[in-house]
Design an enzyme around this catalytic site. Structure first.
Site, PDB file in Angstrom:
ATOM      1  N   SER A   3      -3.828  -2.096  -3.595  1.00  0.00           N
ATOM      2  CA  SER A   3      -2.785  -3.118  -3.528  1.00  0.00           C
ATOM      3  C   SER A   3      -3.385  -4.494  -3.322  1.00  0.00           C
ATOM      4  O   SER A   3      -4.408  -4.647  -2.646  1.00  0.00           O
ATOM      5  CB  SER A   3      -1.837  -2.810  -2.365  1.00  0.00           C
ATOM      6  OG  SER A   3      -0.943  -3.875  -2.147  1.00  0.00           O
TER       7      SER A   3
ATOM      8  N   LYS B 132      14.696   0.993  -4.120  1.00  0.00           N
ATOM      9  CA  LYS B 132      13.751   0.378  -3.186  1.00  0.00           C
ATOM     10  C   LYS B 132      14.364  -0.522  -2.112  1.00  0.00           C
ATOM     11  O   LYS B 132      13.668  -0.955  -1.196  1.00  0.00           O
ATOM     12  CB  LYS B 132      12.683  -0.408  -3.964  1.00  0.00           C
ATOM     13  CG  LYS B 132      11.762   0.488  -4.789  1.00  0.00           C
ATOM     14  CD  LYS B 132      10.560  -0.254  -5.325  1.00  0.00           C
ATOM     15  CE  LYS B 132       9.590  -0.610  -4.220  1.00  0.00           C
ATOM     16  NZ  LYS B 132       8.352  -1.224  -4.753  1.00  0.00           N
TER      17      LYS B 132
ATOM     18  N   TYR C 113       0.195  -1.760   6.242  1.00  0.00           N
ATOM     19  CA  TYR C 113       0.159  -1.195   4.887  1.00  0.00           C
ATOM     20  C   TYR C 113      -1.089  -1.676   4.149  1.00  0.00           C
ATOM     21  O   TYR C 113      -1.837  -0.875   3.572  1.00  0.00           O
ATOM     22  CB  TYR C 113       1.420  -1.587   4.110  1.00  0.00           C
ATOM     23  CG  TYR C 113       1.290  -1.369   2.623  1.00  0.00           C
ATOM     24  CD1 TYR C 113       1.264  -0.088   2.082  1.00  0.00           C
ATOM     25  CD2 TYR C 113       1.149  -2.454   1.745  1.00  0.00           C
ATOM     26  CE1 TYR C 113       1.125   0.112   0.725  1.00  0.00           C
ATOM     27  CE2 TYR C 113       1.011  -2.263   0.382  1.00  0.00           C
ATOM     28  CZ  TYR C 113       1.000  -0.987  -0.121  1.00  0.00           C
ATOM     29  OH  TYR C 113       0.841  -0.780  -1.469  1.00  0.00           O
TER      30      TYR C 113
END
Length: 321
Positions: free
Chosen positions: A114, A178, A141
């Site tokens: 990411s 989402k 994250y």
């Protein structure tokens, strides 16, 4: 068989569609399958087998000789998740287990990293392996993704081909499930549809005017094209950026959304919430030279083209890809 983990999710389900479009039908989809809204992403797709993520490693031991390629896209992707232990388990440790099996069974692997690993961009947005050790992600994250990248680069034993993809701001169809983690395009569409206007975060950085904060927005159809390229390429193992390579403003994005919806622009600004203000990225832009250097030549969809396709062909009619 080609395995896609996180297959019921946004990028995973789009990849399954792309694989089907290219004639691949023996697709094994791996996910938790406990979210009915997410499962709609897989309706109508050609799938050979569905495997729960908790059973995937054991399943792989049994059928490894039949698996040709693994796309490991499954992860806990909530950037507001602060349970570091959970993120380490689902993102870092799980990916290590997949990696080890790909070594044991000689299966090529593409996994999702990411752009969240870049933090505020103190070291730029270049996918240089020597910089990965120094990156400072802004949330747990991003940490969980960067920890795996760092671990992978230290391994003497690797799958015969592997690639980690640092996804930038991906948008496009199949993200209905989402919620607040959906792309700004989807939020803009919903807000404009409901109110005829769109509110953007005000800039709290004197170097940027309101709405001129910039991100590298990349269309999901370009993302899956890169995945297909790597599946066929199978050399030049590395961690790669995957963005459009061109930063665009939130004003550009919202104007493209108004235009695609045939609505008159009504844009206003609200303060960025205080709790995220110090971790707000004002600029991201993927350096795409490494991917291009190994032969990826397809052009990336412009923001205007991508938003128009997404809005007109998917969002307006509630369709899936």
């Amino acid at each position: 068989m080609i395995v896609v983990t996180g297959a019921a999710g946004f990028i995973g389900s789009c990849l399954v569609s792309k694989l089907n479009d290219e004639g691949y039908k023996d697709i094994v989809v791996v996910d938790h399958f406990d979210n009915e809204e997410k499962n709609k992403n897989l309706v109508g797709k050609s799938i050979k087998e569905s495997v729960d993520r908790d059973n995937f490693i054991d399943w792989l031991d049994e059928v490894q000789d039949k698996v040709e390629f693994i796309f490991h896209l499954g992860a806990r992707t909530n950037t507001a998740e602060f349970d570091a232990e959970l993120l380490a388990k689902l993102n870092t440790d799980y990916t290590k287990a997949v990696w080890q099996k790909c070594i044991a069974y000689q299966i090529p692997l593409v996994y999702a990293s990411s752009a969240a690993t870049y933090g505020l961009g103190e070291y730029g947005y270049v996918d240089d392996h020597s910089k990965i050790e120094h990156l400072i992600p802004l949330n747990p994250y991003g940490d969980s993704k960067n920890e795996f990248d760092k671990w992978a680069l230290k391994q003497e034993e690797t799958p015969f081909f592997w690639a980690g993809l640092k996804f930038f701001n991906v948008y496009g169809p199949n993200e209905y499930h989402k919620g607040r983690m959906a792309s700004v395009i989807m939020h803009a569409f919903n807000q404009i549809k409901a109110t005829d206007g769109m509110k953007l975060f005000r800039s709290h950085n004197p170097e940027f005017k309101d709405g001129e904060q910039k991100r590298d927005f990349v269309y999901v159809k370009d993302v899956v094209n890169v995945c297909m390229f790597l599946m066929n390429h199978r050399k030049d193992s590395a961690i790669y950026n995957l963005g459009s390579g061109k930063a665009r403003t939130f004003l550009d994005l919202v104007r493209a959304t108004f235009n695609a919806m045939d609505k008159e622009e009504q844009i206003s600004f609200i303060d960025t919430p205080a709790d995220i203000r110090d971790k707000y990225q004002y600029f991201t832009e993927a350096d795409m030279s490494k991917l291009k250097s190994i032969g990826y030549e397809a052009p990336f969809t412009s923001l205007e083209e991508g938003v128009t396709d997404y809005v007109k062909n998917y969002l307006i009619e509630g369709k899936y890809y």
